[in-house]
Design a protein around this motif. Sequence first.
Motif, mmCIF file in Angstrom:
data_model
loop_
_atom_site.group_PDB
_atom_site.id
_atom_site.type_symbol
_atom_site.label_atom_id
_atom_site.label_comp_id
_atom_site.label_asym_id
_atom_site.label_seq_id
_atom_site.Cartn_x
_atom_site.Cartn_y
_atom_site.Cartn_z
ATOM 1 N N HIS A 166 0.820 -1.210 0.000
ATOM 2 C CA HIS A 166 0.000 0.000 0.000
ATOM 3 C C HIS A 166 0.856 1.263 0.000
ATOM 4 O O HIS A 166 0.446 2.296 -0.545
ATOM 5 N N LEU A 167 2.026 1.209 0.608
ATOM 6 C CA LEU A 167 2.960 2.331 0.513
ATOM 7 C C LEU A 167 3.301 2.590 -0.955
ATOM 8 O O LEU A 167 3.292 3.739 -1.421
ATOM 9 N N ALA A 168 3.584 1.519 -1.675
ATOM 10 C CA ALA A 168 3.884 1.641 -3.110
ATOM 11 C C ALA A 168 2.677 2.181 -3.867
ATOM 12 O O ALA A 168 2.816 2.997 -4.781
ATOM 13 N N LEU A 169 1.487 1.732 -3.480
ATOM 14 C CA LEU A 169 0.265 2.219 -4.117
ATOM 15 C C LEU A 169 0.131 3.727 -3.948
ATOM 16 O O LEU A 169 -0.185 4.454 -4.903
ATOM 17 N N GLY A 170 0.369 4.224 -2.729
ATOM 18 C CA GLY A 170 0.293 5.663 -2.487
ATOM 19 C C GLY A 170 1.341 6.431 -3.262
ATOM 20 O O GLY A 170 1.066 7.502 -3.812
ATOM 21 N N ALA A 210 2.605 5.570 -6.104
ATOM 22 C CA ALA A 210 2.187 5.566 -7.506
ATOM 23 C C ALA A 210 1.039 6.535 -7.749
ATOM 24 O O ALA A 210 0.977 7.187 -8.797
ATOM 25 N N LYS A 211 0.125 6.644 -6.780
ATOM 26 C CA LYS A 211 -0.995 7.582 -6.920
ATOM 27 C C LYS A 211 -0.503 9.019 -7.085
ATOM 28 O O LYS A 211 -0.943 9.755 -7.973
ATOM 29 N N ALA A 212 0.393 9.417 -6.204
ATOM 30 C CA ALA A 212 0.816 10.814 -6.161
ATOM 31 C C ALA A 212 1.884 11.150 -7.192
ATOM 32 O O ALA A 212 1.981 12.296 -7.630
ATOM 33 N N SER A 213 2.703 10.173 -7.582
ATOM 34 C CA SER A 213 3.766 10.440 -8.551
ATOM 35 C C SER A 213 3.323 10.210 -9.981
ATOM 36 O O SER A 213 3.977 10.663 -10.923
ATOM 37 N N ASN A 214 2.207 9.496 -10.147
ATOM 38 C CA ASN A 214 1.707 9.148 -11.480
ATOM 39 C C ASN A 214 2.776 8.427 -12.291
ATOM 40 O O ASN A 214 2.934 8.654 -13.498
ATOM 41 N N ALA A 215 3.527 7.557 -11.615
ATOM 42 C CA ALA A 215 4.601 6.796 -12.250
ATOM 43 C C ALA A 215 4.607 5.390 -11.656
ATOM 44 O O ALA A 215 4.105 5.174 -10.548
ATOM 45 N N PRO A 216 5.167 4.405 -12.375
ATOM 46 C CA PRO A 216 5.229 3.049 -11.822
ATOM 47 C C PRO A 216 6.156 2.978 -10.620
ATOM 48 O O PRO A 216 7.169 3.683 -10.557
ATOM 49 N N GLY A 235 -9.610 22.001 -7.432
ATOM 50 C CA GLY A 235 -8.193 21.819 -7.696
ATOM 51 C C GLY A 235 -7.364 21.426 -6.492
ATOM 52 O O GLY A 235 -6.139 21.339 -6.599
ATOM 53 N N TYR A 236 -8.012 21.179 -5.344
ATOM 54 C CA TYR A 236 -7.252 20.753 -4.162
ATOM 55 C C TYR A 236 -7.080 19.232 -4.241
ATOM 56 O O TYR A 236 -8.061 18.496 -4.347
ATOM 57 N N PRO A 237 -5.834 18.720 -4.170
ATOM 58 C CA PRO A 237 -5.606 17.282 -4.362
ATOM 59 C C PRO A 237 -6.271 16.426 -3.281
ATOM 60 O O PRO A 237 -6.103 16.665 -2.086
ATOM 61 N N VAL A 238 -7.024 15.433 -3.729
ATOM 62 C CA VAL A 238 -7.696 14.496 -2.830
ATOM 63 C C VAL A 238 -7.378 13.083 -3.298
ATOM 64 O O VAL A 238 -7.501 12.774 -4.482
ATOM 65 N N PHE A 239 -6.980 12.230 -2.362
ATOM 66 C CA PHE A 239 -6.636 10.847 -2.677
ATOM 67 C C PHE A 239 -7.459 9.906 -1.800
ATOM 68 O O PHE A 239 -7.860 10.262 -0.695
ATOM 69 N N ALA A 244 0.791 7.401 3.624
ATOM 70 C CA ALA A 244 2.231 7.639 3.801
ATOM 71 C C ALA A 244 2.931 7.683 2.456
ATOM 72 O O ALA A 244 3.820 8.517 2.220
ATOM 73 N N GLY A 245 2.537 6.792 1.550
ATOM 74 C CA GLY A 245 3.128 6.791 0.216
ATOM 75 C C GLY A 245 2.808 8.048 -0.562
ATOM 76 O O GLY A 245 3.662 8.611 -1.255
ATOM 77 N N VAL A 246 1.559 8.507 -0.458
ATOM 78 C CA VAL A 246 1.158 9.746 -1.129
ATOM 79 C C VAL A 246 2.037 10.900 -0.660
ATOM 80 O O VAL A 246 2.537 11.700 -1.462
ATOM 81 N N GLN A 247 2.248 11.000 0.648
ATOM 82 C CA GLN A 247 3.042 12.105 1.193
ATOM 83 C C GLN A 247 4.509 12.002 0.774
ATOM 84 O O GLN A 247 5.143 13.006 0.441
ATOM 85 N N ARG A 248 5.049 10.782 0.751
ATOM 86 C CA ARG A 248 6.459 10.620 0.378
ATOM 87 C C ARG A 248 6.703 10.969 -1.089
ATOM 88 O O ARG A 248 7.804 11.394 -1.455
#
Length: 556
Positions: free
Chosen positions: A60-64, A66-72, A406-410, A426-430
């Motif tokens: 799930h850290l990896a999932l977050g 990937a969500k925020a970086s839009n990269a694999p 336009g405020y980011p929501v995940f 945590a992944g999203v924030q990192r």
Amino acid sequence: MSVSSFNRRWAAVILEALTRHGVRHICIAPGSRSTPLTLAAAENRAFIHHTHFDERGLGHLALGLAKASNAPVAVIVTSGTAVANLYPALIEAGLTGEKLVLLTADRPPELIDCGANQAIRQPGIFASHPSDTLSLPRPTRDIPARWLVSTVDNALSALRAGALHINCPFAEPLYGEMDDADLDWQQALGDWWRSDKPWLKTPVELSSPKQRDWFFWRQKRGVVVAGRMSAAEGKLAAEWAQTLGWPLIGDVLSQTGQPLPCADLWLGNAKATTELQEAQIVIQLGASLTGKRLLQWQASCTPEEYWLVDTQEGRLDPAHHRGRRLISNVANWLEQHPAEKRAPWATAIPGLSHQAWQLTAERSEAFGEAQLAHHIRRYLPEQGQLFVGNSLVVRLIDALSRLPAGYPVFSNRGASGIDGLISTAAGVQRANARPTLAIVGDLSALYDLNALALLRQTSAPFVLMVVNNNGGQIFSLLPTPQSERERFYLMPQNVQFEHAAAMFSLRYQRPESWAELETALNAAWSKPRTTLIEVVVNDSDGAQMLQNLLAQVSHL
């Protein structure tokens, strides 16, 4: 030939191939069988390394990320049940489109199905949930490095969304100093090692063409349903719908600013649904809708055509409307299909939305869960982001709040599970180092308590807000049998989180008023650290207020 040394060279080719496809973040769990992969990743300076002792949280850290970086994002785990613990994150990625590359170490074939320790059948373990699977052979000089690199390249090029599972068996010994015996095998790839391009380029693009009859449809009465999209796309979608004069029904993840707030309330009013019946076309931008009334209306509406625009392939409309499934980035699609300025055609809905908002505001003075959802906009960090968990609170925010455009929501609204929510946040924030407010329920926090370890060091302020209503109060919204509700559905745990925060050396606050909450948040946003803020509320007040408001708005 040194087996351990060649294992490392084999793994180094795999890891370097990943860097050529945009993988920068790599998440690693401890393990022995995965040593060749771990050491190869550690030596590769292109990676940002993340570690966690819990494989379920690691996924799930990896999932977050990937969500925020839009990269694999890549994940390395050892063999056995460590692999199985990646399943929930893999499933979620498959439903919401994040790209994960799961590198699972394995025992060699001669150790499978013979009683060897920590040896399970790993090829195909995830069934149909990965986008693709690649079961590599045991490392051997008999297979040229160009086969390995082109095989990995081919699989990564085809990964448009979801997870790629690469199973990597390694024979012992796993440890030892590197030698030069197999250097020629690795160097057969020549100057590829000094480049930044894949060995094998396989461009795969899939996008729906421009709709030639758009000039005709944009003159009709339309409705825009805004689902999950990026913050920039949300603003564009809101402006596009406003120009067309079409009502926009915005999901909590749409980031459109929800120009008609409290949709989950006013969609329960017959005047609203009657007016929406006049729509000749419905265009849904982004999949994954949250609100119950929105889903009910979406299932029952019968426009002449229903268009659904999303980057993911496949059927994303559970109501199976007649229309068009358009595969495209929302921003690109809006650019290809410009709006034409027209006067708004819906007259009743804006008034109903305003009345629903006013009724909600009038009941939002008390310190409670529903009131927190309504006020959440005022507690968002500047230049920050919001992560919303899958409990009653996400539905309350969707129904009662109005988030800034336009405020980011995940969120994890694919399978909508409560597993791994703190880890994902945590992944999203990192990934982007933004100040982050994450809101989860008490059962969700308990379920992913190990993830508090991921929050001990942060590069920006992080607030984990645990709304403690003592159990799964979302079941209070469902017709669960009253006599069995508490024992088998709500499952109150009667816990508080002060000691959990202390165990992981996190700051802790338990405000009991709006003033105390604001004081706690002001302190939390002042430094790059994590603060766990526990908001203890009366058990069923949030669900009760939502039901009362639904009843009121339905009779407006």
